[in-house]
Design an enzyme around this catalytic site. Sequence first.
Site, PDB file in Angstrom:
ATOM      1  N   TYR A 367       0.854  -1.194   0.000  1.00 22.94           N
ATOM      2  CA  TYR A 367       0.000   0.000   0.000  1.00 22.94           C
ATOM      3  C   TYR A 367       0.887   1.240   0.000  1.00 22.94           C
ATOM      4  CZ  TYR A 367      -4.274   2.656   1.328  1.00 22.94           C
ATOM      5  OH  TYR A 367      -5.348   3.510   1.366  1.00 22.94           O
ATOM      6  N   CYS A 368       0.692   2.133  -0.977  1.00 21.68           N
ATOM      7  CA  CYS A 368       1.396   3.419  -1.042  1.00 21.68           C
ATOM      8  C   CYS A 368       2.908   3.194  -1.014  1.00 21.68           C
ATOM      9  CB  CYS A 368       0.917   4.328   0.091  1.00 21.68           C
ATOM     10  SG  CYS A 368       1.484   6.034  -0.037  1.00 21.68           S
ATOM     11  N   VAL A 369       3.636   3.841  -0.089  1.00 16.17           N
ATOM     12  CA  VAL A 369       5.088   3.667  -0.054  1.00 16.17           C
ATOM     13  C   VAL A 369       5.455   2.241   0.319  1.00 16.17           C
ATOM     14  CG1 VAL A 369       5.328   4.441   2.346  1.00 16.17           C
ATOM     15  CG2 VAL A 369       7.258   4.634   0.814  1.00 16.17           C
TER      16      VAL A 369
END
Length: 631
Positions: A367-369
Amino acid sequence: MRNYKRRRENDPGEDGLTSKQEEAGQGGARTSAFDPKLIEPYVVKDPETLAVNVAKAVENLGKAASVWLAPRERGEIVDPLSEPMTELVKTMSKVAEYWMSDPKRTLEAQTHLMAGMFGMWTKTISRFSGDATEEPNLQPLKDKRFADEDWQRNPFFDFLRQAYVILSEWAEKMVTQAEGLDDHTRHKAEFYVRQITAALSPTNFVITNPQLYRETVASHGANLVKGMKMLAEDIAAGGGDLRIRQTDTSKFKVGENMAVTPGKVIAQSEVCEVIQYEAATETVLKRPLLICPPWINKFYILDLNPQKSFIKWCVEQGHTVFVISWVNPDERHADKDWESYIREGIDFALDTVEKATGEKQVNAIGYCVGGTLLAAALALHAQEKNKRIASATFFTTQVDFTHAGDLKVFVDEGQIGSIEDRMKSSGYLDGSKMAAAFNMLRASELIWPYFVNNYLKGQDPMPFDLLYWNSDSTRMAAANHSFYLRNCYLNNNLSQGKMEIAGKTLSLKDVKIPIYNLATREDHIAPAKSVFIGSALFGGPVEYVLSGSGHIAGVVNPPDKLKYQYWTNGPVAGTYEDWAATAKETPGSWWPHWQAWVEKLDNKRVPARKPGGGALNAIADAPGAYVLARV
């Protein structure tokens, strides 16, 4: 004809107003003549009580100032406001230099502004003089800040609103029409103009906001007394910096009414805990599921409550779910870089999964970074012949940062150097700094409405689990954060095949496994176009899916809520705009679509597993200890 229309939208006509301003109801032609009764709610009826409460409010404001000054006088806070202000002034001076360097351009800029102001002033004077020849039109304005009808009905506030809109549009044009600016400077200037205009909106001040003015008169200033008390409390809660409360934090507690899906912490390293969740079905998919969340915020965004929990839903679909819960780093973690987070995070979790289940392959989610880290890990694994991740799913994840949105405003050599200098003394970046940056991306939604409601209206915020999670910020280890900023946002090394980890230069083309790449249409952190471009960098099949809403709500979207929609359009090819134009829209959540994709890869099932299996003992109940550490 098309060129004329474009000019008419942006340039003032004979009345001094652009067509956009006229359509927005910014011309006096759409407002009624002045009615003296409109001033009745604004007349102070008890000046003595108001004076007493204003004095109390000033006293509370003084307490807030003392709380703000105290840690600075003690030398505990050495991060002056001058640093961001210097960056703002430096950027905006480059815009001003263009317009001031040529007298003709200076006159052009002044004329454009004065034409709009003069037209608006003329119509306002007509209203004050009682000219009722125009028909009123009090339709709601698109800008939610001006929802109160007195923004149009009362000529004083209508004048303020129109003047604000004209000045805001003029300031934006001064940036967009300035020549000779490099792309990064122009991006920063546009961002700073939005921040300035959002801060200076008349909705943010008691005297210039009709609703605030009326409430202050009606309560005799009691709203300001409570508001300034809340301001002092929020500065104290931030240790000398303002931490605006966006929700009633007393209503939430992690492990009690948030992050409550049953499970056990079965392993712990210096950078993470690994949680395995208890099965909810008699049989489970043979291939376990490992989730790698971002370390910029805590993992329980995927387990907010039983109704919104993606983790719980996955368990109910028959997944054996493992989640990495990152440590909230301190000075001990200063040297933990991306290799550390891969080896002691992702690889450590893969070892844990194998010990607990006996399975050598997993489906992974980033998720994301956390997804960017997972992508880098996959490229590293490809070179090391490590095949333990059989498929990867990315939620709002960028691997190419060319179109990375407004966060790029904070990234250049000078600003990164300043952040690195700040981190040297502590070994980490304080979580409040990142939280403030994220809030600035949507200041008109995440800063100023709460400023007005809390400190000017004196209202306690409503309980909202998502905003509680948003306020539960984490620190960033110095080496890790520096590597991320330089290799992703500044130099875009991962997409160019230049990122180096563990002595190896990584290439995403080496990643051949199936990938499910989820973007969200309104994402301001990982824009959908940026995620789309990154999809083409992998060496294997990629399923690009676009969800409605934004960075969080577009992901945390349970099927039973029947909210939003998602789009699919086969293999990634061409431009994002072409893909989106012909994509198929499906109402509701993308979760079942993803589940079908996973099961198509491997739908073999085995008897339900217990956390830790027979090899690992439980260290603690979920959600563990690392997630409870607060900044």
